[in-house]
Scaffold this motif. Structure first.
Motif, short mmCIF file in Angstrom:
data_model
loop_
_atom_site.label_atom_id
_atom_site.label_comp_id
_atom_site.label_asym_id
_atom_site.label_seq_id
_atom_site.Cartn_x
_atom_site.Cartn_y
_atom_site.Cartn_z
N SER A 151 0.85 -1.19 0.00
CA SER A 151 0.00 0.00 0.00
C SER A 151 0.89 1.24 0.00
O SER A 151 2.07 1.17 0.33
N ALA A 152 0.29 2.36 -0.37
CA ALA A 152 1.03 3.62 -0.35
C ALA A 152 1.34 3.98 1.10
O ALA A 152 0.59 3.64 2.01
N THR A 153 2.45 4.65 1.29
CA THR A 153 2.88 5.02 2.63
C THR A 153 1.78 5.76 3.37
O THR A 153 1.11 6.62 2.81
N GLY A 154 1.60 5.41 4.61
CA GLY A 154 0.60 6.06 5.45
C GLY A 154 0.81 5.62 6.89
O GLY A 154 1.68 4.81 7.19
N ASP A 155 0.01 6.16 7.77
CA ASP A 155 0.14 5.82 9.18
C ASP A 155 -0.38 4.42 9.48
O ASP A 155 0.06 3.78 10.42
N ARG A 156 -1.31 3.95 8.65
CA ARG A 156 -1.94 2.66 8.93
C ARG A 156 -2.22 1.93 7.63
O ARG A 156 -2.64 2.53 6.65
N ALA A 157 -1.99 0.62 7.62
CA ALA A 157 -2.30 -0.22 6.46
C ALA A 157 -3.04 -1.46 6.96
O ALA A 157 -2.68 -2.04 7.97
N THR A 158 -4.08 -1.84 6.23
CA THR A 158 -4.86 -3.03 6.58
C THR A 158 -4.83 -3.97 5.39
O THR A 158 -4.99 -3.54 4.25
N PHE A 159 -4.64 -5.25 5.66
CA PHE A 159 -4.59 -6.26 4.61
C PHE A 159 -5.56 -7.37 4.95
O PHE A 159 -5.63 -7.84 6.08
N ASP A 160 -6.33 -7.82 3.95
CA ASP A 160 -7.26 -8.93 4.08
C ASP A 160 -6.56 -10.17 3.54
O ASP A 160 -6.32 -10.26 2.34
N VAL A 161 -6.21 -11.11 4.41
CA VAL A 161 -5.43 -12.29 4.02
C VAL A 161 -6.35 -13.51 3.94
O VAL A 161 -7.14 -13.76 4.85
N LYS A 162 -6.23 -14.26 2.85
CA LYS A 162 -7.06 -15.44 2.62
C LYS A 162 -6.15 -16.67 2.51
O LYS A 162 -5.14 -16.63 1.81
N VAL A 163 -6.52 -17.74 3.20
CA VAL A 163 -5.78 -19.00 3.14
C VAL A 163 -6.72 -20.07 2.61
O VAL A 163 -7.87 -20.16 3.02
#
Length: 177
Positions: A151-163
């Motif tokens: 993600s672009a630089t920022g204070d917070r990043a969220t990722f949705d991970v699927k297995v």
């Protein structure tokens, strides 16, 4: 196909967003997918490659004769370097009999750099007991699975991970780095 002025190089197709800049092949020895990121190495004969196409139109790829030596499809890309502003975390999914270890999430310096570094997840490995881990995202309004999501630089990043796994049982997710 009949209009040579409509032909583009591999790099131009990537730049236009028609295909992904990463290719994947299944390594029978390692029993895992391996990636040629960006403009990395030459394509080897007798090896099947997975290329993610982002358009509904047919894309025809043409290559020189396989007996031409030292042919490179594109230039070598530099190795990843971790910094305070650009970092990535490797995710590994493991079962008792399978492994998916080429997955990364992280942060980069701009939205353009994040888009250029996007790597689409290939289909689950062609083995009986395969496991797959990927980051789920919406790209141009469509659901996509990524092997590398920055993600672009920022204070917070969220990722949705699927297995996903083909066999029932526990899956361990680790981040070795």
């Amino acid at each position: 196909n009949s209009n040579p002025s409509g032909a583009f190089t591999f790099a131009q197709l990537v730049q236009q967003g028609i295909i992904s800049g990463s290719l994947a092949f299944y390594d029978q020895v390692a029993q895992a997918y391996r990636f040629i990121q960006g403009d990395a190495a030459r394509l080897e004969p007798q090896r099947g490659y997975w290329i993610f196409v982002t358009t509904q139109q047919d894309v025809i790829l043409r290559f020189p004769p396989v007996f031409q030596t030292n042919y490179r499809t594109v230039k070598d890309s530099p190795a990843w370097t971790q910094t305070e502003k650009e970092w990535r975390l490797q995710l590994v999914a493991r079962t008792t009999s399978a492994l998916d270890d080429q997955n990364f999430l992280g942060v980069t310096t701009s939205a353009d750099a994040a888009k250029r570094s996007r790597v689409y997840e290939p289909p689950i490995a062609p083995t009986k007991n395969a496991v797959s881990i990927a980051m789920a995202e919406k790209i141009d309004g469509k659901d996509a699975l990524l092997a590398q999501s920055l993600s672009a630089t920022g204070d917070r990043a969220t990722f949705d991970v699927k297995v996903e796994t083909r066999d029932a049982g526990p899956v361990t997710v680790t981040w070795p780095n």
